[in-house]
Design a protein around this motif. Sequence first.
Motif, PDB file in Angstrom:
ATOM      1  N   ILE A 191       0.832  -1.204   0.000  1.00  0.00           N
ATOM      2  CA  ILE A 191       0.000   0.000   0.000  1.00  0.00           C
ATOM      3  C   ILE A 191       0.871   1.260   0.000  1.00  0.00           C
ATOM      4  CG2 ILE A 191      -1.668   1.343   1.338  1.00  0.00           C
ATOM      5  CD1 ILE A 191      -2.853  -1.308   2.317  1.00  0.00           C
ATOM      6  N   HIS A 192       1.908   1.239   0.841  1.00  0.00           N
ATOM      7  CA  HIS A 192       2.791   2.403   0.963  1.00  0.00           C
ATOM      8  C   HIS A 192       3.505   2.712  -0.356  1.00  0.00           C
ATOM      9  CE1 HIS A 192       5.517   5.235   2.930  1.00  0.00           C
ATOM     10  NE2 HIS A 192       6.504   4.646   2.278  1.00  0.00           N
ATOM     11  N   TYR A 193       3.877   1.662  -1.096  1.00  0.00           N
ATOM     12  CA  TYR A 193       4.648   1.846  -2.325  1.00  0.00           C
ATOM     13  C   TYR A 193       3.791   1.751  -3.589  1.00  0.00           C
ATOM     14  CZ  TYR A 193       9.102   1.657   0.199  1.00  0.00           C
ATOM     15  OH  TYR A 193      10.167   1.933   1.020  1.00  0.00           O
ATOM     16  N   THR A 194       2.490   1.911  -3.457  1.00  0.00           N
ATOM     17  CA  THR A 194       1.596   1.782  -4.609  1.00  0.00           C
ATOM     18  C   THR A 194       2.004   2.694  -5.760  1.00  0.00           C
ATOM     19  OG1 THR A 194      -0.296   1.123  -3.260  1.00  0.00           O
ATOM     20  CG2 THR A 194      -0.767   2.036  -5.434  1.00  0.00           C
ATOM     21  N   SER A 195       2.270   3.958  -5.469  1.00  0.00           N
ATOM     22  CA  SER A 195       2.644   4.901  -6.528  1.00  0.00           C
ATOM     23  C   SER A 195       3.963   4.495  -7.197  1.00  0.00           C
ATOM     24  CB  SER A 195       2.746   6.324  -5.973  1.00  0.00           C
ATOM     25  OG  SER A 195       3.733   6.389  -4.946  1.00  0.00           O
ATOM     26  N   PHE A 196       4.885   3.976  -6.410  1.00  0.00           N
ATOM     27  CA  PHE A 196       6.158   3.511  -6.977  1.00  0.00           C
ATOM     28  C   PHE A 196       5.928   2.303  -7.874  1.00  0.00           C
ATOM     29  CE2 PHE A 196       9.906   0.711  -6.742  1.00  0.00           C
ATOM     30  CZ  PHE A 196      10.865   1.561  -7.269  1.00  0.00           C
ATOM     31  N   TYR A 197       5.094   1.367  -7.423  1.00  0.00           N
ATOM     32  CA  TYR A 197       4.779   0.195  -8.235  1.00  0.00           C
ATOM     33  C   TYR A 197       4.207   0.621  -9.583  1.00  0.00           C
ATOM     34  CZ  TYR A 197       5.167  -2.711  -3.974  1.00  0.00           C
ATOM     35  OH  TYR A 197       5.606  -3.357  -2.846  1.00  0.00           O
ATOM     36  N   LEU A 198       3.288   1.568  -9.563  1.00  0.00           N
ATOM     37  CA  LEU A 198       2.655   2.036 -10.797  1.00  0.00           C
ATOM     38  C   LEU A 198       3.678   2.706 -11.713  1.00  0.00           C
ATOM     39  CD1 LEU A 198      -0.697   3.458  -9.362  1.00  0.00           C
ATOM     40  CD2 LEU A 198      -0.363   1.325 -10.654  1.00  0.00           C
ATOM     41  N   ARG A 199       4.624   3.409 -11.096  1.00  0.00           N
ATOM     42  CA  ARG A 199       5.682   4.038 -11.893  1.00  0.00           C
ATOM     43  C   ARG A 199       6.532   2.974 -12.584  1.00  0.00           C
ATOM     44  NH1 ARG A 199       9.305   8.143 -12.725  1.00  0.00           N
ATOM     45  NH2 ARG A 199      11.499   7.637 -12.433  1.00  0.00           N
ATOM     46  N   LEU A 234      18.947   0.333 -19.925  1.00  0.00           N
ATOM     47  CA  LEU A 234      17.748   0.445 -19.102  1.00  0.00           C
ATOM     48  C   LEU A 234      16.955   1.664 -19.569  1.00  0.00           C
ATOM     49  CD1 LEU A 234      19.347  -0.279 -15.603  1.00  0.00           C
ATOM     50  CD2 LEU A 234      17.868  -1.808 -16.911  1.00  0.00           C
ATOM     51  N   PRO A 235      15.658   1.699 -19.298  1.00  0.00           N
ATOM     52  CA  PRO A 235      14.849   2.849 -19.723  1.00  0.00           C
ATOM     53  C   PRO A 235      15.431   4.159 -19.190  1.00  0.00           C
ATOM     54  CG  PRO A 235      13.436   1.064 -18.974  1.00  0.00           C
ATOM     55  CD  PRO A 235      14.843   0.666 -18.629  1.00  0.00           C
ATOM     56  N   THR A 236      15.408   5.188 -19.999  1.00  0.00           N
ATOM     57  CA  THR A 236      15.977   6.475 -19.604  1.00  0.00           C
ATOM     58  C   THR A 236      15.239   7.095 -18.418  1.00  0.00           C
ATOM     59  OG1 THR A 236      14.597   7.557 -21.281  1.00  0.00           O
ATOM     60  CG2 THR A 236      16.845   6.968 -21.913  1.00  0.00           C
ATOM     61  N   GLU A 237      13.950   6.738 -18.258  1.00  0.00           N
ATOM     62  CA  GLU A 237      13.170   7.301 -17.150  1.00  0.00           C
ATOM     63  C   GLU A 237      13.535   6.663 -15.815  1.00  0.00           C
ATOM     64  OE1 GLU A 237      10.008   6.029 -20.184  1.00  0.00           O
ATOM     65  OE2 GLU A 237      12.144   5.636 -19.884  1.00  0.00           O
ATOM     66  N   PHE A 238      14.196   5.528 -15.862  1.00  0.00           N
ATOM     67  CA  PHE A 238      14.562   4.798 -14.647  1.00  0.00           C
ATOM     68  C   PHE A 238      15.766   5.474 -14.004  1.00  0.00           C
ATOM     69  CE2 PHE A 238      16.711   1.178 -12.487  1.00  0.00           C
ATOM     70  CZ  PHE A 238      15.695   0.838 -11.611  1.00  0.00           C
ATOM     71  N   THR A 239      15.584   5.963 -12.775  1.00  0.00           N
ATOM     72  CA  THR A 239      16.632   6.728 -12.102  1.00  0.00           C
ATOM     73  C   THR A 239      17.395   5.873 -11.092  1.00  0.00           C
ATOM     74  OG1 THR A 239      15.201   7.457 -10.283  1.00  0.00           O
ATOM     75  CG2 THR A 239      15.189   8.777 -12.312  1.00  0.00           C
ATOM     76  N   ALA A 241      17.613   6.596  -8.013  1.00  0.00           N
ATOM     77  CA  ALA A 241      16.742   6.528  -6.836  1.00  0.00           C
ATOM     78  C   ALA A 241      15.753   5.369  -6.975  1.00  0.00           C
ATOM     79  CB  ALA A 241      15.990   7.845  -6.656  1.00  0.00           C
ATOM     80  N   ASP A 242      15.248   5.145  -8.185  1.00  0.00           N
ATOM     81  CA  ASP A 242      14.365   4.008  -8.427  1.00  0.00           C
ATOM     82  C   ASP A 242      15.101   2.692  -8.163  1.00  0.00           C
ATOM     83  OD1 ASP A 242      12.266   5.658  -9.236  1.00  0.00           O
ATOM     84  OD2 ASP A 242      12.916   5.629 -11.326  1.00  0.00           O
ATOM     85  N   TYR A 243      16.333   2.627  -8.633  1.00  0.00           N
ATOM     86  CA  TYR A 243      17.149   1.414  -8.436  1.00  0.00           C
ATOM     87  C   TYR A 243      17.353   1.142  -6.943  1.00  0.00           C
ATOM     88  CZ  TYR A 243      21.156  -1.733  -8.530  1.00  0.00           C
ATOM     89  OH  TYR A 243      22.004  -2.803  -8.328  1.00  0.00           O
ATOM     90  N   LEU A 244      17.669   2.185  -6.194  1.00  0.00           N
ATOM     91  CA  LEU A 244      17.904   2.014  -4.761  1.00  0.00           C
ATOM     92  C   LEU A 244      16.619   1.590  -4.034  1.00  0.00           C
ATOM     93  CD1 LEU A 244      20.231   5.079  -4.048  1.00  0.00           C
ATOM     94  CD2 LEU A 244      20.869   2.677  -4.290  1.00  0.00           C
ATOM     95  N   THR A 245      15.469   2.082  -4.495  1.00  0.00           N
ATOM     96  CA  THR A 245      14.202   1.679  -3.889  1.00  0.00           C
ATOM     97  C   THR A 245      13.932   0.202  -4.152  1.00  0.00           C
ATOM     98  OG1 THR A 245      13.286   3.905  -4.141  1.00  0.00           O
ATOM     99  CG2 THR A 245      11.719   2.113  -3.820  1.00  0.00           C
ATOM    100  N   LEU A 246      14.173  -0.251  -5.366  1.00  0.00           N
ATOM    101  CA  LEU A 246      14.012  -1.676  -5.687  1.00  0.00           C
ATOM    102  C   LEU A 246      14.946  -2.523  -4.831  1.00  0.00           C
ATOM    103  CD1 LEU A 246      13.694  -1.742  -9.589  1.00  0.00           C
ATOM    104  CD2 LEU A 246      11.907  -2.228  -7.912  1.00  0.00           C
ATOM    105  N   ARG A 247      16.170  -2.051  -4.667  1.00  0.00           N
ATOM    106  CA  ARG A 247      17.130  -2.796  -3.846  1.00  0.00           C
ATOM    107  C   ARG A 247      16.687  -2.843  -2.389  1.00  0.00           C
ATOM    108  NH1 ARG A 247      23.359  -0.920  -3.510  1.00  0.00           N
ATOM    109  NH2 ARG A 247      22.425   0.678  -2.179  1.00  0.00           N
ATOM    110  N   HIS A 248      16.155  -1.738  -1.898  1.00  0.00           N
ATOM    111  CA  HIS A 248      15.667  -1.685  -0.515  1.00  0.00           C
ATOM    112  C   HIS A 248      14.534  -2.703  -0.307  1.00  0.00           C
ATOM    113  CE1 HIS A 248      14.188  -0.131   3.307  1.00  0.00           C
ATOM    114  NE2 HIS A 248      12.996  -0.002   2.755  1.00  0.00           N
TER     115      HIS A 248
END
Length: 259
Positions: A191-199, A234-239, A241-248
Amino acid sequence: MTRTAVLSLVVLAAVVQCQLLYVANLYRHGARYPISPIGLYDSKETAADSGELCATGMRQQYNLGRYLRRDYIENQKFLEDVFNHSSLEVFSTASLRTVVSAYCQLYGLYPDGTGPRLPEGLNPSFLVPPFNISSNDGKGVPVEGDFGLPNGFQPIPVHDAGPFIENCVGVDLLVVEEISKHSGELAAIDIHYTSFYLRMKQIFKIKSDIELNIVVMVELYDVVAADRYLGRPLPTEFTNADYLTLRHLTQYLMLTGYS
């Protein structure tokens, strides 16, 4: 002399007299191809090599072997310059990426030129298989330097570590059970990461019939992390910060499952 000074002197003397007697080197495999059962992003393009060690991983393990050679052979003289069966034993799990990782590291530890040489005056006919073949000229293929193998290659056996990990049988089921115990926490994370999942769904074009949750994000991280070592775009939109969130998220799920 104070008591503190005496104790310091004793400790220093003990350190100086230490002698290295045994080394256990425990390590994971090198970089590999992605593992994605549901085929996220570009993983289908490398599906034939799913989970196998890639060239980057081979170089990682080779460089590790070279470092170990410099430390334990050249500097400390702990191991012999050439391979000795009584001084070194290597074990690996049955996974191909770990077996190949072991061979690559050993190639760095005992590189070309360290292999055994043939005895002087050996009968050349002994160098070919003991059966008749059309191309057998009685001498075999010449090898420069009279090494047993070209370039002085030293093959080193890698043993099956199966007998040492019997207690790990069924560990995957235990991990699933452990994760199920934390279903409430994981649901809250989703639930907390819903917006990130959608991104991530938009960036990596995840199919609409795939339910977005932390498990899918962990699989996506596997693909993304592997692609980085494979040099795949990797997609240019992928930052970052996104990578670090996935790793977390991946680290959290791994800690939950293996706790």
